[in-house]
Motif scaffolding. Structure first.
Motif, mmCIF file in Angstrom:
data_model
loop_
_atom_site.group_PDB
_atom_site.id
_atom_site.type_symbol
_atom_site.label_atom_id
_atom_site.label_comp_id
_atom_site.label_asym_id
_atom_site.label_seq_id
_atom_site.Cartn_x
_atom_site.Cartn_y
_atom_site.Cartn_z
ATOM 1 N N SER A 240 -24.483 46.582 1.130
ATOM 2 C CA SER A 240 -23.224 45.844 1.269
ATOM 3 C C SER A 240 -22.098 46.761 1.723
ATOM 4 C CB SER A 240 -22.835 45.193 -0.061
ATOM 5 O OG SER A 240 -21.543 44.606 0.027
ATOM 6 N N ILE A 241 -21.210 46.220 2.567
ATOM 7 C CA ILE A 241 -19.997 46.953 2.942
ATOM 8 C C ILE A 241 -18.925 46.791 1.876
ATOM 9 C CG2 ILE A 241 -20.441 46.862 5.424
ATOM 10 C CD1 ILE A 241 -18.423 44.495 5.539
ATOM 11 N N GLY A 242 -19.215 45.998 0.852
ATOM 12 C CA GLY A 242 -18.313 45.890 -0.280
ATOM 13 C C GLY A 242 -17.405 44.687 -0.222
ATOM 14 N N LEU A 243 -16.212 44.857 -0.793
ATOM 15 C CA LEU A 243 -15.248 43.782 -0.984
ATOM 16 C C LEU A 243 -14.076 43.936 -0.023
ATOM 17 C CD1 LEU A 243 -15.068 44.200 -4.877
ATOM 18 C CD2 LEU A 243 -16.612 42.666 -3.608
ATOM 19 N N PRO A 244 -13.509 42.841 0.465
ATOM 20 C CA PRO A 244 -12.321 42.945 1.309
ATOM 21 C C PRO A 244 -11.159 43.597 0.558
ATOM 22 C CG PRO A 244 -13.295 40.766 1.491
ATOM 23 C CD PRO A 244 -13.991 41.456 0.352
ATOM 24 N N PHE A 245 -10.345 44.351 1.277
ATOM 25 C CA PHE A 245 -9.164 44.980 0.700
ATOM 26 C C PHE A 245 -8.140 43.902 0.292
ATOM 27 C CE2 PHE A 245 -9.073 49.557 2.605
ATOM 28 C CZ PHE A 245 -10.268 49.829 1.983
ATOM 29 N N PRO A 246 -7.224 44.258 -0.584
ATOM 30 C CA PRO A 246 -6.147 43.327 -0.911
ATOM 31 C C PRO A 246 -5.439 42.832 0.358
ATOM 32 C CG PRO A 246 -6.084 45.202 -2.399
ATOM 33 C CD PRO A 246 -7.117 45.519 -1.357
ATOM 34 N N ASP A 247 -5.118 41.553 0.381
ATOM 35 C CA ASP A 247 -4.412 40.892 1.493
ATOM 36 C C ASP A 247 -5.274 40.691 2.730
ATOM 37 O OD1 ASP A 247 -1.895 40.735 0.074
ATOM 38 O OD2 ASP A 247 -1.656 42.883 0.474
ATOM 39 N N VAL A 248 -6.571 40.966 2.639
ATOM 40 C CA VAL A 248 -7.468 40.714 3.764
ATOM 41 C C VAL A 248 -8.265 39.438 3.476
ATOM 42 C CG1 VAL A 248 -9.432 41.565 5.111
ATOM 43 C CG2 VAL A 248 -7.642 43.160 4.371
ATOM 44 N N ASP A 249 -8.098 38.452 4.342
ATOM 45 C CA ASP A 249 -8.880 37.216 4.253
ATOM 46 C C ASP A 249 -10.101 37.358 5.161
ATOM 47 O OD1 ASP A 249 -7.104 35.965 2.547
ATOM 48 O OD2 ASP A 249 -5.944 35.076 4.174
ATOM 49 N N VAL A 250 -11.247 36.920 4.685
ATOM 50 C CA VAL A 250 -12.484 37.034 5.458
ATOM 51 C C VAL A 250 -13.250 35.718 5.384
ATOM 52 C CG1 VAL A 250 -14.555 38.401 5.878
ATOM 53 C CG2 VAL A 250 -12.576 39.472 4.799
ATOM 54 N N ARG A 251 -13.799 35.318 6.520
ATOM 55 C CA ARG A 251 -14.651 34.133 6.586
ATOM 56 C C ARG A 251 -15.880 34.457 7.421
ATOM 57 N NH1 ARG A 251 -10.693 30.071 9.370
ATOM 58 N NH2 ARG A 251 -12.623 28.827 9.563
ATOM 59 N N ILE A 252 -16.941 33.705 7.183
ATOM 60 C CA ILE A 252 -18.137 33.764 8.021
ATOM 61 C C ILE A 252 -18.230 32.416 8.732
ATOM 62 C CG2 ILE A 252 -20.612 34.173 8.138
ATOM 63 C CD1 ILE A 252 -19.088 36.575 7.073
ATOM 64 N N VAL A 253 -18.148 32.459 10.073
ATOM 65 C CA VAL A 253 -18.106 31.204 10.830
ATOM 66 C C VAL A 253 -19.345 31.051 11.696
ATOM 67 C CG1 VAL A 253 -15.584 31.113 10.833
ATOM 68 C CG2 VAL A 253 -16.784 32.245 12.726
ATOM 69 N N SER A 254 -19.573 29.827 12.103
ATOM 70 C CA SER A 254 -20.749 29.477 12.882
ATOM 71 C C SER A 254 -20.835 30.275 14.179
ATOM 72 C CB SER A 254 -20.716 27.980 13.213
ATOM 73 O OG SER A 254 -21.662 27.662 14.224
ATOM 74 N N LEU A 255 -22.032 30.744 14.489
ATOM 75 C CA LEU A 255 -22.259 31.442 15.746
ATOM 76 C C LEU A 255 -22.199 30.478 16.928
ATOM 77 C CD1 LEU A 255 -25.187 33.793 14.660
ATOM 78 C CD2 LEU A 255 -22.825 34.465 15.116
ATOM 79 N N ASP A 256 -22.296 29.184 16.644
ATOM 80 C CA ASP A 256 -22.288 28.187 17.714
ATOM 81 C C ASP A 256 -20.877 27.808 18.140
ATOM 82 O OD1 ASP A 256 -25.106 28.007 17.781
ATOM 83 O OD2 ASP A 256 -25.088 26.640 16.073
ATOM 84 N N ASP A 257 -20.007 27.485 17.156
ATOM 85 C CA ASP A 257 -18.669 27.025 17.558
ATOM 86 C C ASP A 257 -17.556 28.005 17.210
ATOM 87 O OD1 ASP A 257 -18.024 26.685 14.818
ATOM 88 O OD2 ASP A 257 -18.540 24.566 14.832
ATOM 89 N N GLY A 258 -17.854 29.029 16.390
ATOM 90 C CA GLY A 258 -16.853 30.042 16.071
ATOM 91 C C GLY A 258 -15.710 29.554 15.215
ATOM 92 N N VAL A 259 -15.840 28.371 14.636
ATOM 93 C CA VAL A 259 -14.750 27.782 13.863
ATOM 94 C C VAL A 259 -15.204 27.337 12.471
ATOM 95 C CG1 VAL A 259 -13.097 25.876 13.759
ATOM 96 C CG2 VAL A 259 -13.570 26.998 15.947
ATOM 97 N N THR A 260 -16.355 26.691 12.420
ATOM 98 C CA THR A 260 -16.833 26.105 11.165
ATOM 99 C C THR A 260 -17.349 27.171 10.213
ATOM 100 O OG1 THR A 260 -17.536 24.167 12.426
ATOM 101 C CG2 THR A 260 -18.381 24.385 10.173
ATOM 102 N N ASP A 261 -16.863 27.143 8.971
ATOM 103 C CA ASP A 261 -17.388 28.060 7.955
ATOM 104 C C ASP A 261 -18.849 27.736 7.669
ATOM 105 O OD1 ASP A 261 -14.906 29.188 7.770
ATOM 106 O OD2 ASP A 261 -14.422 28.380 5.797
#
Length: 588
Positions: free
Chosen positions: A396-417
């Motif tokens: 694992s690369i670990g946890l996001p830093f404070p104030d960093v928002d992270v999402r994993i989105v679809s490789l197809d549309d780049g928008v949908t979580d």
């Protein structure tokens, strides 16, 4: 069901690490140096050292007051030479005191630092200096002939030259004779018309202090991407972004530190290149924001010299890359127990996946913590890290830093979580994002996209998040292979092969199938440990315990070294080119 918006990683933060570091200081980046000079004026900011006969390793220090005053003088000189707010100044040198002085001088003059790898060949050097529109270059005498050889094809008008011996200890300077200077390429008897000596400028402008109104939103750096997938791009970042990331690093990586006085006692090993933002933020800016000391290592590829520096100065914080930690683990001075590495408490590994075996062995040798993290030139520089005191999860690369928002989105549309646990492209938003790519509006628009009132950086990394908010990089989107109709991620294959006891390093890439036109095959390039042997059949058998059949390479090459960027990323496109070149040579 856990969602990205819930930020489950916050529950896994070390005690004392807040969900937010706001408000961030609304100051230019060099204010950290000004503050440190006011509070720790006589304390060593930088240590330069050399090993000499009889005396062993000796050192010379630059105090915080001296660093602040020298960078003021050089900033004033740059302004007198015509540097205006927003002008780029190219910086071509390794980790030396002159680099740090120049870095802060450019910022104080209102300029933008465009640091370049000094070992680049002429064509690549010319591209970056031209691309950033630099009219002034600051360089070591060793690289002066290279700069002059390309100058006519650039916009450069003035070259400022420093000699590596200028900040060596006095005895080492004496031993650095004219004959040695000439032999090693450092000797420049006379500069060309219009060029200037670094030290003469410091003397001429001593005592002067620039008065440029540098704002947090002003540009501070051009960081050229490694070009692992094509042409190198200049990621432009403002003072505000670098200040924010410095504060984030300080907050996350010093969890449990009791006081600012305690933090100021840290000794940073300055081994990771400063011409890359990884070194600029996690070593230079981080250390100076604390009033800590940086021990300079101009050439970290000389592992014996690096180990001597560690054994002499006992650094406590060591930022690096997996290849460097691995090289230390396997060096004879370490395996024989002849050097003491137990001063090292905190390390962060970035730029490439950290093999679990490398982490285990380095932590065993040092007794410290080696944290895998993640960052990008486009978010200079760190966005994730495993916690210092809490659980480190393998791979694992670990946890996001404070104030960093992270999402994993679809490789197809780049928008949908995508659902938590599934793979997609990792996108992130935070205070350290770049402004954009210099002169590349299309690439900027593809990488920085606005959604839900926030600007999101599309990383190009395929990743997943587990239920607790730990993130895992699967691979780069552009490196994903299609083998027999299945998606295969070379990074996963490399992790398995790296666990084999005979393997020192490994690179895996998809190559055109030699027999089935239009299809891909998987090939592995193996660097063996000294004295070890292994056959392709044995490696395949080893992989069968952990990988699906279609994930196992059937083609192997044993090489002495892997092609890498300056910060340790394996250049898979060069591996593929090696394969294609070999086919051309063997063609009838």
């Amino acid at each position: 069901m856990t969602s990205y918006s819930e930020k489950p990683w916050l529950k896994k933060y070390d005690p004392g690490v807040p969900a937010s570091c706001k408000p961030y200081p609304e100051v230019p980046l060099y204010q950290f140096l000004r503050d440190a000079a006011g509070k720790h004026g006589d304390k060593p900011a930088l240590i330069t050292s050399a090993r000499v006969p009889v005396l062993g390793r000796i050192s010379a220090n630059i105090t915080y007051r001296e660093l602040d005053e020298a960078s003021d003088a050089l900033a004033s000189a740059l302004i007198s030479l015509g540097v205006k707010k927003g002008d780029r100044v190219a910086l071509v040198m390794p980790n030396t005191a002159a680099f740090v002085i120049s870095y802060y001088a450019i910022l104080k003059a209102g300029g933008v630092v465009a640091a370049t790898n000094p070992t680049y060949p002429a064509e690549k050097m010319q591209f970056q200096i031209n691309d950033c529109d630099a009219q002034i270059v600051i360089t070591l005498s060793l690289f002066y002939p290279l700069i002059k050889s390309i100058q006519a094809r650039t916009k450069v008008k003035t070259v400022i030259v420093t000699n590596v011996k200028e900040y060596l200890p006095p005895v080492a300077r004496l031993l650095f004779t004219v004959a040695k200077e000439k032999k090693d390429g450092h000797r420049i008897d006379q500069l060309a018309d219009g060029d200037l000596w670094f030290q003469e400028l410091l003397t001429r402008f001593a005592g002067q202090r620039p008065a440029v109104d540098v704002r947090p939103a002003d540009l501070a750096i051009f960081q050229y991407t490694g070009g692992t997938t094509g042409i190198s791009k200049a990621a432009m970042s403002a003072h505000r972004a670098l200040v924010a990331n410095t504060v984030q690093c300080r907050t996350v990586l010093l969890a449990g530190t009791k006081s600012t006085e305690e933090a100021a006692n840290e000794i940073f090993l300055g081994a990771i290149p400063f011409f890359h933002v990884y070194g600029l933020v996690t070593v230079v800016s981080f250390a100076i924001s604390l009033g800590a000391t940086v021990v300079l290592v101009p050439n970290a590829r000389d592992i014996a010299d690096l180990l001597d520096v560690i054994d002499t100065f006992h650094p406590t914080i060591f930022m690096g890359v997996p290849a460097l930690y691995n090289a230390i683990n396997n060096h004879p001075l370490v395996t024989s127990g002849k050097v003491d590495l137990t001063s090292i408490r905190i390390c962060m590994s970035g730029s490439a996946p950290l093999p679990p075996a490398t982490k285990r062995e380095f932590e065993r040798i040092t007794g410290g913590k080696l944290l895998e993290g993640f960052g990008m030139s486009e978010a200079p520089t760190a966005t994730h890290a495993n916690p210092l005191l809490g659980e480190n999860r393998t791979g694992s690369i670990g946890l996001p830093f404070p104030d960093v928002d992270v999402r994993i989105v679809s490789l197809d549309d780049g928008v949908t979580d995508v659902p938590v646990g599934e793979i997609g492209e990792m996108i992130l938003s935070g205070p350290q994002l770049m402004v954009g790519y210099h002169g590349m509006p299309t690439e900027t628009a593809n990488t920085l996209r606005e959604m839900d009132g926030k600007v999101w950086l599309y990383t190009g990394d395929i990743a997943r998040m587990d239920e607790d908010g730990y993130f895992y990089i699967v691979d780069r989107k552009k490196d994903m292979a299609l083998i027999g109709g299945f998606n295969v991620y070379p990074n996963n294959v490399e992790k398995v092969l790296a666990e084999h006891p005979a393997v020192l390093e490994v690179g895996v890439a998809a190559v055109p199938h030699p027999e089935k036109e239009g299809q891909e095959a998987l090939k592995a390039w193996i660097v063996l440990r000294e004295g070890q042997t292994v056959t392709p059949e044995e490696l395949i058998s080893f992989c069968e315990k952990y990988l699906a059949r279609y994930e196992i390479p059937t083609r192997f090459a044993f090489v002495s070294a892997l092609p890498k960027t300056t910060v340790g990323k394996t250049l898979r496109r060069e591996l593929v080119q090696m394969e294609l070149s070999e086919r051309e040579r063997s063609a009838p």
